[in-house]
Motif scaffolding. Structure first.
Motif, PDB file in Angstrom:
ATOM      1  N   GLY A 175      24.522  -3.626 -22.167  1.00 24.41           N
ATOM      2  CA  GLY A 175      24.972  -3.971 -20.707  1.00 24.41           C
ATOM      3  C   GLY A 175      24.220  -5.321 -20.340  1.00 24.41           C
ATOM      4  N   TYR A 176      24.384  -5.820 -19.057  1.00 25.27           N
ATOM      5  CA  TYR A 176      23.764  -6.691 -18.480  1.00 25.27           C
ATOM      6  C   TYR A 176      22.405  -6.264 -17.860  1.00 25.27           C
ATOM      7  CZ  TYR A 176      28.121  -9.754 -19.029  1.00 25.27           C
ATOM      8  OH  TYR A 176      28.832 -10.326 -19.440  1.00 25.27           O
ATOM      9  N   TRP A 177      21.325  -6.862 -17.745  1.00 27.05           N
ATOM     10  CA  TRP A 177      20.002  -6.909 -17.387  1.00 27.05           C
ATOM     11  C   TRP A 177      19.617  -7.898 -16.570  1.00 27.05           C
ATOM     12  CZ3 TRP A 177      18.053  -1.876 -17.159  1.00 27.05           C
ATOM     13  CH2 TRP A 177      18.336  -1.007 -17.923  1.00 27.05           C
ATOM     14  N   GLY A 178      18.973  -7.731 -15.368  1.00 19.59           N
ATOM     15  CA  GLY A 178      18.084  -8.938 -14.793  1.00 19.59           C
ATOM     16  C   GLY A 178      16.800  -8.845 -15.392  1.00 19.59           C
ATOM     17  N   GLN A 179      16.159 -10.036 -15.119  1.00 15.43           N
ATOM     18  CA  GLN A 179      14.722 -10.382 -15.555  1.00 15.43           C
ATOM     19  C   GLN A 179      13.765  -9.253 -15.004  1.00 15.43           C
ATOM     20  OE1 GLN A 179      15.724 -11.615 -12.978  1.00 15.43           O
ATOM     21  NE2 GLN A 179      14.237 -11.883 -11.642  1.00 15.43           N
ATOM     22  N   GLY A 180      14.122  -8.518 -14.023  1.00 13.79           N
ATOM     23  CA  GLY A 180      12.909  -7.683 -13.506  1.00 13.79           C
ATOM     24  C   GLY A 180      12.110  -8.127 -12.580  1.00 13.79           C
ATOM     25  N   THR A 181      11.556  -7.315 -11.679  1.00 14.19           N
ATOM     26  CA  THR A 181      10.680  -7.726 -10.544  1.00 14.19           C
ATOM     27  C   THR A 181       9.647  -6.812 -10.373  1.00 14.19           C
ATOM     28  OG1 THR A 181      10.738  -8.501  -8.306  1.00 14.19           O
ATOM     29  CG2 THR A 181      12.212  -6.483  -8.777  1.00 14.19           C
ATOM     30  N   GLN A 182       8.445  -7.163 -10.117  1.00 20.67           N
ATOM     31  CA  GLN A 182       7.236  -6.358 -10.131  1.00 20.67           C
ATOM     32  C   GLN A 182       7.086  -5.686  -8.892  1.00 20.67           C
ATOM     33  OE1 GLN A 182       4.924  -5.418 -12.895  1.00 20.67           O
ATOM     34  NE2 GLN A 182       4.183  -4.085 -11.451  1.00 20.67           N
ATOM     35  N   VAL A 183       6.871  -4.395  -8.806  1.00 24.68           N
ATOM     36  CA  VAL A 183       6.266  -3.511  -7.556  1.00 24.68           C
ATOM     37  C   VAL A 183       5.061  -2.961  -7.921  1.00 24.68           C
ATOM     38  CG1 VAL A 183       7.204  -1.685  -6.210  1.00 24.68           C
ATOM     39  CG2 VAL A 183       8.769  -3.388  -7.016  1.00 24.68           C
ATOM     40  N   THR A 184       4.089  -3.225  -7.198  1.00 31.51           N
ATOM     41  CA  THR A 184       2.936  -2.571  -7.172  1.00 31.51           C
ATOM     42  C   THR A 184       2.347  -1.943  -5.971  1.00 31.51           C
ATOM     43  OG1 THR A 184       1.973  -4.394  -8.565  1.00 31.51           O
ATOM     44  CG2 THR A 184       0.573  -3.261  -7.674  1.00 31.51           C
ATOM     45  N   VAL A 185       1.996  -0.614  -6.122  1.00 38.51           N
ATOM     46  CA  VAL A 185       1.835   0.159  -4.985  1.00 38.51           C
ATOM     47  C   VAL A 185       0.301   0.708  -5.209  1.00 38.51           C
ATOM     48  CG1 VAL A 185       2.339   2.157  -3.648  1.00 38.51           C
ATOM     49  CG2 VAL A 185       4.162   1.144  -4.900  1.00 38.51           C
ATOM     50  N   SER A 186      -0.572   0.353  -4.196  1.00 37.28           N
ATOM     51  CA  SER A 186      -1.972   0.535  -4.350  1.00 37.28           C
ATOM     52  C   SER A 186      -2.282   1.818  -3.398  1.00 37.28           C
ATOM     53  CB  SER A 186      -2.768  -0.654  -3.878  1.00 37.28           C
ATOM     54  OG  SER A 186      -2.559  -1.094  -2.693  1.00 37.28           O
ATOM     55  N   SER A 187      -3.370   2.401  -3.647  1.00 36.26           N
ATOM     56  CA  SER A 187      -3.877   3.558  -2.948  1.00 36.26           C
ATOM     57  C   SER A 187      -4.654   3.032  -1.730  1.00 36.26           C
ATOM     58  CB  SER A 187      -4.409   4.676  -3.837  1.00 36.26           C
ATOM     59  OG  SER A 187      -5.513   3.922  -4.300  1.00 36.26           O
TER      60      SER A 187
ATOM     61  N   LYS B 255       4.734   5.400  -3.483  1.00 30.99           N
ATOM     62  CA  LYS B 255       3.497   6.192  -4.081  1.00 30.99           C
ATOM     63  C   LYS B 255       3.047   5.386  -5.230  1.00 30.99           C
ATOM     64  CE  LYS B 255       5.677  10.716  -3.202  1.00 30.99           C
ATOM     65  NZ  LYS B 255       6.427  11.650  -3.832  1.00 30.99           N
ATOM     66  N   THR B 256       1.875   5.578  -5.310  1.00 34.22           N
ATOM     67  CA  THR B 256       1.320   4.615  -6.704  1.00 34.22           C
ATOM     68  C   THR B 256       1.997   4.883  -7.759  1.00 34.22           C
ATOM     69  OG1 THR B 256      -0.220   6.563  -6.964  1.00 34.22           O
ATOM     70  CG2 THR B 256      -0.969   4.640  -5.579  1.00 34.22           C
ATOM     71  N   GLU B 257       2.753   5.911  -8.055  1.00 43.74           N
ATOM     72  CA  GLU B 257       3.526   5.940  -9.445  1.00 43.74           C
ATOM     73  C   GLU B 257       4.713   5.372  -9.233  1.00 43.74           C
ATOM     74  OE1 GLU B 257       1.992   8.538  -7.368  1.00 43.74           O
ATOM     75  OE2 GLU B 257       3.412  10.498  -7.164  1.00 43.74           O
ATOM     76  N   ASP B 258       5.166   4.716  -8.138  1.00 42.11           N
ATOM     77  CA  ASP B 258       6.327   3.847  -8.301  1.00 42.11           C
ATOM     78  C   ASP B 258       5.838   2.615  -8.616  1.00 42.11           C
ATOM     79  OD1 ASP B 258       7.113   5.367  -4.970  1.00 42.11           O
ATOM     80  OD2 ASP B 258       7.826   5.707  -6.799  1.00 42.11           O
TER      81      ASP B 258
ATOM     82  N   GLN C 226       0.927  -1.012  -0.153  1.00 43.39           N
ATOM     83  CA  GLN C 226      -0.004   0.061  -0.141  1.00 43.39           C
ATOM     84  C   GLN C 226       0.780   1.282   0.060  1.00 43.39           C
ATOM     85  OE1 GLN C 226      -2.785  -0.500   3.488  1.00 43.39           O
ATOM     86  NE2 GLN C 226      -4.406  -0.953   1.824  1.00 43.39           N
ATOM     87  N   ALA C 227       0.192   2.323  -0.481  1.00 45.07           N
ATOM     88  CA  ALA C 227       0.971   3.502  -0.518  1.00 45.07           C
ATOM     89  C   ALA C 227       1.385   4.009   0.847  1.00 45.07           C
ATOM     90  CB  ALA C 227       0.077   4.659  -1.002  1.00 45.07           C
ATOM     91  N   GLY C 228       2.678   4.394   0.911  1.00 44.58           N
ATOM     92  CA  GLY C 228       3.450   4.448   2.288  1.00 44.58           C
ATOM     93  C   GLY C 228       4.070   3.630   3.004  1.00 44.58           C
ATOM     94  N   GLY C 229       4.163   2.293   2.205  1.00 47.20           N
ATOM     95  CA  GLY C 229       4.783   1.291   2.708  1.00 47.20           C
ATOM     96  C   GLY C 229       6.155   1.341   2.336  1.00 47.20           C
ATOM     97  N   SER C 230       6.823   0.116   2.468  1.00 47.53           N
ATOM     98  CA  SER C 230       8.198   0.010   2.036  1.00 47.53           C
ATOM     99  C   SER C 230       8.389  -1.270   1.383  1.00 47.53           C
ATOM    100  CB  SER C 230       9.370   0.297   3.216  1.00 47.53           C
ATOM    101  OG  SER C 230       9.097   1.247   3.893  1.00 47.53           O
TER     102      SER C 230
END
Length: 123
Positions: free
Chosen positions: A111-123, A86-89, A13-17
């Motif tokens: 360059g080298y890249w990882g496969q990525g990890t999803q971050v979802t921030v909800s309001s 924030k939700t925009e993150d 949630q927004a405000g979290g870490s």
């Protein structure tokens, strides 16, 4: 070839870490450091934060003061501590490294890249 593996993403949630990790199969961050990039739906990939091999770091204006980048002494793992989210993150977060001593390559398609990890921030 070096593999980069991100972890630590999730929903919050927004405000979290959240704390993201990027582990390299070799101590490649000792060359040019490591960068954390993110790509939101419908947007271009952008730099969130970057740290050099010597520990100097930079962060995008949008995350400065909220995100902290760090790396281990053996230069195989990097972290992105994200607070006051924030939700925009909301985005897929990628770590990136340079394959050689040409540090200008870091963050480019060469360059080298990882496969990525999803971050979802909800309001």
């Amino acid at each position: 070839q070096v593999q980069l593996v991100e972890s630590g993403g999730g929903s919050v949630q927004a405000g979290g870490s959240l704390k993201l990790s990027c582990t390299a199969s070799k101590p490649i961050f000792s060359r040019c450091g490591v960068g954390w990039y993110r790509q939101a739906p419908g947007k271009e990939r952008e730099l969130a934060a970057k740290i050099g091999a010597g520990g100097d770091s930079v962060a995008a204006d949008s995350v400065r003061g909220r995100f902290t980048i760090s790396q281990t002494i053996d230069r195989t793992t990097a972290y992105l501590q994200m607070t006051s989210l924030k939700t925009e993150d909301t985005a897929v977060y990628y770590c990136a490294a340079a394959p050689n001593w040409d540090c200008s390559i870091l963050g480019t398609r060469f360059g080298y890249w990882g496969q990525g990890t999803q971050v979802t921030v909800s309001s």
